[in-house]
Design a protein around this motif. Structure first.
Motif, PDB file in Angstrom:
ATOM      1  N   ILE A 202     -33.766  -7.712   6.999  1.00  0.00           N
ATOM      2  CA  ILE A 202     -34.311  -7.828   5.643  1.00  0.00           C
ATOM      3  C   ILE A 202     -34.680  -6.436   5.124  1.00  0.00           C
ATOM      4  O   ILE A 202     -34.384  -6.090   3.973  1.00  0.00           O
ATOM      5  N   ASN A 205     -31.300  -4.535   4.408  1.00  0.00           N
ATOM      6  CA  ASN A 205     -30.472  -5.083   3.325  1.00  0.00           C
ATOM      7  C   ASN A 205     -31.133  -5.053   1.956  1.00  0.00           C
ATOM      8  O   ASN A 205     -30.459  -5.234   0.946  1.00  0.00           O
ATOM      9  N   ASN A 206     -32.449  -4.902   1.943  1.00  0.00           N
ATOM     10  CA  ASN A 206     -33.156  -4.989   0.662  1.00  0.00           C
ATOM     11  C   ASN A 206     -33.917  -3.709   0.317  1.00  0.00           C
ATOM     12  O   ASN A 206     -34.785  -3.712  -0.551  1.00  0.00           O
ATOM     13  N   MET A 208     -36.176  -2.052   1.962  1.00  0.00           N
ATOM     14  CA  MET A 208     -37.619  -2.141   2.221  1.00  0.00           C
ATOM     15  C   MET A 208     -37.947  -1.378   3.510  1.00  0.00           C
ATOM     16  O   MET A 208     -37.061  -1.016   4.268  1.00  0.00           O
ATOM     17  N   VAL A 211     -41.089  -4.048   7.223  1.00  0.00           N
ATOM     18  CA  VAL A 211     -41.307  -5.411   6.743  1.00  0.00           C
ATOM     19  C   VAL A 211     -42.084  -6.205   7.796  1.00  0.00           C
ATOM     20  O   VAL A 211     -41.770  -6.161   8.981  1.00  0.00           O
TER      21      VAL A 211
END
Lengths: 216, 216
Positions: A202, A205-206, A208, A211
């Motif tokens: 996550i 892919n985003n 960030m 996380v």
């Protein structure tokens, strides 16, 4: 409480010492005792600079086990077998596994051990009276050490030993903003462990960073 | 966008119609078309009472597939095989799986299918050109229908079809406060699906209700 950290010179060990050694006696273990002492000295200095007294000590992994009520296995999955096979004295003690077996093929994936989870893999290596608890699996490793970073995550805790689970949940609540949650029996550990590669994907892919997971 | 919901008379189907049918054409499918029409009428009335025009229609499951660009399989895992084997026309369409295979033995557990996940199990039943996306797995079912409840969760989205993934992520962001996150390839679906029994255990063991997950 006496906390012993096996593999204590990594991010989790050092971070736990920084965040807990004013409240608890923390023994940082390492294969290389001089490295453990260096990490411990660094912890003491850092906290001293903030006017905080640290009860932290660098030792061998075996001494970390021997000195502790609660032992944290702050090890990469690949080092678990070699490290545990060289250690004794886990009888009757609480053993915490933050271990996540992971692989990477483009994306990160949960590299599930035959036993079902790292926790169940570790259970087979410990004496029957050891009180195994899964916790701290989903906290971004290097965030532990950033003392000014707020660790405001949920911490899913799994164990078949209800009393040991409660003791670890109490320990987690000593870390301000971390929220311990009873996540069921030890057999649920695979779910908790598998969330870590998901968090890494996550993040990647985003766009960030660090996380974490919150259940609420 | 034309959204078809197979199994549309359950909590997810009804909730999606309530929350999306002012923006999108929603066809609610059911084995029993009269039930789908009743749910659809109820949705239209509820939104009318709030001064909102709903584009919602009750149909058969097959008509829901035929009418839609995006098909949501709002089915319990146990009904997936029987339902899908009676339907055709998925070629080239986006198919969303919010399906979580679960069991209960005192606690809830992830009842992992041989294929690795519900998503991979479903993939085997669909034509090769169907564009499968895992999403909406971790939202407490009945919260969908409580229109005044804020759905402010993270939604992990997995697919091997990047364009289909983006379309579903856009659809998710039409629901205010839901945050779509690219969680990687379809093979990561097992992790996302397994979080649902974990959430149910966390709710039960910690005296919480409608526990959701947030990645941030």
């Amino acid at each position: 409480m006496k906390i012993g950290i096996v593999g204590g010179t990594g991010d989790i060990g050092e971070g736990m010492a920084l965040r807990l050694s004013h409240l608890h006696e923390v023994t940082l273990g390492s294969r290389d005792e001089s490295k453990a002492c260096a990490t411990s000295d660094c912890t003491i200095e850092t906290l001293k600079g903030r006017g905080i007294i640290s009860h932290c000590k660098g030792v061998s992994n075996q001494e970390a086990v021997d000195a502790a009520d609660v032992i944290v296995l702050a090890l990469p999955f690949q080092h678990v077998r070699a490290t545990l096979s060289g250690l004794t004295g886990f009888e009757g003690k609480i053993v915490v596994s933050p271990v996540n077996p992971m692989g990477k093929k483009g994306h990160f994936f949960y590299d599930q051990p035959e036993e079902g989870s790292a926790a169940l893999y570790i259970k087979k290596m410990l004496p029957e009276s050891a009180r195994l608890v899964t916790a701290f699996n989903n906290i971004a490793a290097h965030k532990w050490k950033e003392l000014d970073a707020v660790l405001d995550y949920s911490v899913a805790v799994c164990s078949d030993d209800q009393e040991a689970k409660k003791i670890v949940m109490k320990l987690i609540s000593d870390l301000p903003n971390l929220r311990p949650l009873d996540a069921g029996p030890l057999s649920s550990s695979s779910i908790v462990e598998s969330i870590t590669p998901l968090l890494l994907n996550i993040a990647k892919n985003n766009g960030m960073r660090d996380v974490g997971v919150y259940f609420r």
